[in-house]
Design an enzyme around this catalytic site. Structure first.
Site, PDB file in Angstrom:
ATOM      1  N   TYR A  48       0.837  -1.199   0.000  1.00 51.55           N
ATOM      2  CA  TYR A  48       0.000   0.000   0.000  1.00 51.55           C
ATOM      3  C   TYR A  48       0.875   1.253   0.000  1.00 51.55           C
ATOM      4  O   TYR A  48       0.657   2.185  -0.770  1.00 51.55           O
ATOM      5  CB  TYR A  48      -0.924  -0.005   1.229  1.00 51.55           C
ATOM      6  CG  TYR A  48      -1.743   1.261   1.386  1.00 51.55           C
ATOM      7  CD1 TYR A  48      -2.910   1.458   0.655  1.00 51.55           C
ATOM      8  CD2 TYR A  48      -1.354   2.267   2.286  1.00 51.55           C
ATOM      9  CE1 TYR A  48      -3.660   2.611   0.799  1.00 51.55           C
ATOM     10  CE2 TYR A  48      -2.095   3.420   2.436  1.00 51.55           C
ATOM     11  CZ  TYR A  48      -3.258   3.592   1.695  1.00 51.55           C
ATOM     12  OH  TYR A  48      -3.991   4.735   1.838  1.00 51.55           O
TER      13      TYR A  48
ATOM     14  N   LYS B  70       1.223   4.321  -2.878  1.00 48.11           N
ATOM     15  CA  LYS B  70       1.036   5.754  -2.640  1.00 48.11           C
ATOM     16  C   LYS B  70       2.288   6.562  -3.010  1.00 48.11           C
ATOM     17  O   LYS B  70       2.180   7.722  -3.397  1.00 48.11           O
ATOM     18  CB  LYS B  70       0.629   5.991  -1.179  1.00 48.11           C
ATOM     19  CG  LYS B  70      -0.753   5.412  -0.843  1.00 48.11           C
ATOM     20  CD  LYS B  70      -1.827   5.957  -1.771  1.00 48.11           C
ATOM     21  CE  LYS B  70      -3.232   5.505  -1.377  1.00 48.11           C
ATOM     22  NZ  LYS B  70      -4.270   6.088  -2.257  1.00 48.11           N
TER      23      LYS B  70
HETATM   24  N1  LIG Z   1      -8.382   6.615   5.717  1.00 48.19           N
HETATM   25  C1  LIG Z   1      -7.116   6.993   5.797  1.00 48.19           C
HETATM   26  O1  LIG Z   1      -6.514   6.981   6.867  1.00 48.19           O
HETATM   27  C2  LIG Z   1      -6.390   7.447   4.566  1.00 48.19           C
HETATM   28  C3  LIG Z   1      -5.160   8.071   4.740  1.00 48.19           C
HETATM   29  C4  LIG Z   1      -4.460   8.493   3.634  1.00 48.19           C
HETATM   30  C5  LIG Z   1      -4.980   8.294   2.374  1.00 48.19           C
HETATM   31  N2  LIG Z   1      -6.180   7.688   2.218  1.00 48.19           N
HETATM   32  C6  LIG Z   1      -6.678   7.480   0.847  1.00 48.19           C
HETATM   33  O2  LIG Z   1      -7.889   8.174   0.687  1.00 48.19           O
HETATM   34  C7  LIG Z   1      -8.658   7.557  -0.334  1.00 48.19           C
HETATM   35  C8  LIG Z   1     -10.074   7.352   0.172  1.00 48.19           C
HETATM   36  O3  LIG Z   1     -10.024   6.455   1.265  1.00 48.19           O
HETATM   37  P1  LIG Z   1     -11.057   6.465   2.467  1.00 48.19           P
HETATM   38  O4  LIG Z   1     -10.284   6.492   3.713  1.00 48.19           O
HETATM   39  O5  LIG Z   1     -12.110   7.478   2.229  1.00 48.19           O
HETATM   40  O6  LIG Z   1     -11.583   4.963   2.306  1.00 48.19           O
HETATM   41  P2  LIG Z   1     -13.057   4.344   2.248  1.00 48.19           P
HETATM   42  O7  LIG Z   1     -13.938   5.012   3.236  1.00 48.19           O
HETATM   43  O8  LIG Z   1     -12.822   2.885   2.329  1.00 48.19           O
HETATM   44  O9  LIG Z   1     -13.555   4.748   0.802  1.00 48.19           O
HETATM   45  C9  LIG Z   1     -12.926   4.260  -0.334  1.00 48.19           C
HETATM   46  C10 LIG Z   1     -13.800   4.533  -1.533  1.00 48.19           C
HETATM   47  O10 LIG Z   1     -13.197   3.912  -2.683  1.00 48.19           O
HETATM   48  C11 LIG Z   1     -14.107   2.979  -3.222  1.00 48.19           C
HETATM   49  N3  LIG Z   1     -13.446   1.823  -3.790  1.00 48.19           N
HETATM   50  C12 LIG Z   1     -12.580   0.981  -3.179  1.00 48.19           C
HETATM   51  N4  LIG Z   1     -12.221  -0.011  -4.016  1.00 48.19           N
HETATM   52  C13 LIG Z   1     -12.882   0.203  -5.177  1.00 48.19           C
HETATM   53  C14 LIG Z   1     -12.959  -0.474  -6.403  1.00 48.19           C
HETATM   54  N5  LIG Z   1     -12.298  -1.626  -6.615  1.00 48.19           N
HETATM   55  N6  LIG Z   1     -13.757   0.006  -7.370  1.00 48.19           N
HETATM   56  C15 LIG Z   1     -14.458   1.128  -7.170  1.00 48.19           C
HETATM   57  N7  LIG Z   1     -14.439   1.828  -6.028  1.00 48.19           N
HETATM   58  C16 LIG Z   1     -13.668   1.360  -5.039  1.00 48.19           C
HETATM   59  C17 LIG Z   1     -14.967   2.571  -2.065  1.00 48.19           C
HETATM   60  O11 LIG Z   1     -16.153   1.972  -2.512  1.00 48.19           O
HETATM   61  P3  LIG Z   1     -17.002   1.005  -1.530  1.00 48.19           P
HETATM   62  O12 LIG Z   1     -17.774   1.932  -0.641  1.00 48.19           O
HETATM   63  O13 LIG Z   1     -17.870   0.233  -2.461  1.00 48.19           O
HETATM   64  O14 LIG Z   1     -16.018   0.155  -0.782  1.00 48.19           O
HETATM   65  C18 LIG Z   1     -15.161   3.908  -1.376  1.00 48.19           C
HETATM   66  O15 LIG Z   1     -16.118   4.692  -2.052  1.00 48.19           O
HETATM   67  C19 LIG Z   1      -7.931   6.277  -0.699  1.00 48.19           C
HETATM   68  O16 LIG Z   1      -7.190   6.457  -1.874  1.00 48.19           O
HETATM   69  C20 LIG Z   1      -7.008   6.067   0.482  1.00 48.19           C
HETATM   70  O17 LIG Z   1      -5.875   5.312   0.120  1.00 48.19           O
HETATM   71  C21 LIG Z   1      -6.901   7.260   3.285  1.00 48.19           C
END
Ligand SMILES: NC(=O)c1ccc[n+]([C@@H]2O[C@H](COP(=O)([O-])OP(=O)(O)OC[C@H]3O[C@@H](n4cnc5c(N)ncnc54)[C@H](OP(=O)(O)O)[C@@H]3O)[C@@H](O)[C@H]2O)c1
Ligand SMILES: *[C@@H]1O[C@H](CO)[C@@H](O)[C@H](O)[C@H]1NC(C)=O
Ligand SMILES: *[C@@H]1O[C@H](CO)[C@@H](O)[C@H](O)[C@H]1NC(C)=O
Length: 312
Positions: free
Chosen positions: A200, A204
């Site tokens: 992961y 990134k």
């Molecule tokens: N949370 C953290 O701590 C954090 C920190 C740094 C960066 N990020 C980044 O921020 C971004 C958003 O993450 P989040 O924390 O908001 O996560 P999240 O709540 O799990 O949301 C992820 C979103 O991406 C969608 N998704 C995942 N896999 C997919 C696929 N195969 N096809 C289509 N859609 C897909 C999910 O759809 P579903 O609802 O159907 O699963 C959801 O809408 C990501 O790129 C993550 O790496 C997160």
């Protein structure tokens, strides 16, 4: 001899203090004075923002913010039809005046260029001016316990899908009269090699490198921003909370504030400070952050495993 050392220390000290002062000046300017561009003026009146992974977390918060605060029309892309409809309702409720559209697409079983091109073609009638590559997947665990199909999902979503959409929309945006924008969501996980969450983290690091290189190439037509938060309370972190954790709503303001001004940003002072600390440490030795990051990922894995086991 001693006099020289003293003088060297003096000038090195001055240099470091100068650097920190400049950094702090930019921090203050960004956080307290910057307004952000008027998106309608800069990218085109009544244009659309396309957000991937808009059914939850940061993507959903950003979709609502784009509608409510920025008055943008919103395309929500996600893999689950019910979640898409639910999210669309929330966005409409945030601002009934804007237009919305949903697009069902799963990054996991769409690896080819053609299927990504089809997204843009299906949406050809909309004046999309902004793309947010937000969809992402993480399974934080030691590499030997990572399932190969999960590794593929992470590659498909975080790397392959993001790359192809960046390419397809960069070409599309190059033909618009106005400027356009691409925001790629990376993570603090991409700053240093990340034992305990290696693949992961590497995905990134890829996003950070790609976004900044393409952003520079296309700077005459495009505003490209790499958004790299630390921990955020979402499903991805199983609702992690704590003093160092921000909410998905906290992520929205800074993206629009910094778009067109910065190449990369973070959502909070603490997240900015972590980057400020990590950069010089990496200069000294690439492996030094491991001393902190490796146990931190170990703890995180344990916390998430405990929660997953409780749910069962
Ligand atoms: N949370 C953290 O701590 C954090 C920190 C740094 C960066 N990020 C980044 O921020 C971004 C958003 O993450 P989040 O924390 O908001 O996560 P999240 O709540 O799990 O949301 C992820 C979103 O991406 C969608 N998704 C995942 N896999 C997919 C696929 N195969 N096809 C289509 N859609 C897909 C999910 O759809 P579903 O609802 O159907 O699963 C959801 O809408 C990501 O790129 C993550 O790496 C997160
Ligand atoms: C795509 O993958 C999902 C699971 O990730 C599955 O539910 C769906 O049926 C797959 N669709 C196709 C067309 O293979
Ligand atoms: C995380 O928070 C959301 C929203 O408050 C909630 O619906 C969900 O059940 C929580 N998940 C866990 C595992 O606690």
């Amino acid at each position: 001899m001693f006099c020289c050392l003293n003088q060297i220390a003096y000038y090195v000290g001055l240099f470091v203090i100068g650097l920190v002062a400049v950094k702090f000046g930019f921090y203050v300017q960004r956080n307290f004075f910057r307004k952000g561009y008027d998106v309608h003026e800069r990218y085109g009146k009544d244009s659309w923002i396309l957000i991937t992974g808009a059914t939850a977390g940061i993507g959903l918060s950003l979709a609502k913010y784009s509608a409510k605060v920025k008055g943008l029309n919103v395309v929500l892309l996600g893999r689950n039809q019910e979640k898409l409809e639910e999210a669309e309702k929330e966005v409409k409720a945030a601002n009934p005046k804007i237009k919305t559209k949903t697009y069902k697409f799963d990054f996991n079983n769409n690896s080819g260029y053609e299927s990504y091109l089809k997204i843009s073609e299906d949406l050809r009638d909309l004046d999309i001016s902004m793309l947010v590559n937000n969809a992402g997947y993480m399974d934080l665990r030691p590499i030997l316990t990572l399932k190969e199909e999960v590794m593929e999902q992470v590659t498909q979503t975080n790397i392959n899908g993001l790359s192809l959409l960046t390419l397809i929309f960069a070409k599309r945006f190059a033909k618009r009269d106005k400027r356009s924008a691409i925001v790629n969501v990376a993570s603090q996980a991409g700053y240093a090699p990340l034992p305990g969450n290696a693949h992961y983290g590497a995905s990134k690091a890829f996003v950070r490198s790609l976004t900044k290189a393409v952003g520079y190439e296309l700077r005459d037509k495009l505003d490209m921003l790499c958004f790299s938060p630390g921990f955020v309370t979402t499903a991805m972190t199983i609702n992690k909370t704590g003093p160092d954790v921000v909410t998905s709503d906290d992520c929205c303001h800074c993206i629009f504030r910094d778009l067109g001004y910065e190449t990369e940003n973070q959502p909070s002072t603490l997240h900015e400070f972590v980057v400020f600390l990590v950069s010089p440490v990496l200069l000294i030795n690439e492996n030094l952050p491991n001393l902190v990051l490796s146990p931190m990922m170990g703890q995180e894995f344990k916390r998430m495993e405990d929660l997953r086991n409780k749910e069962k």
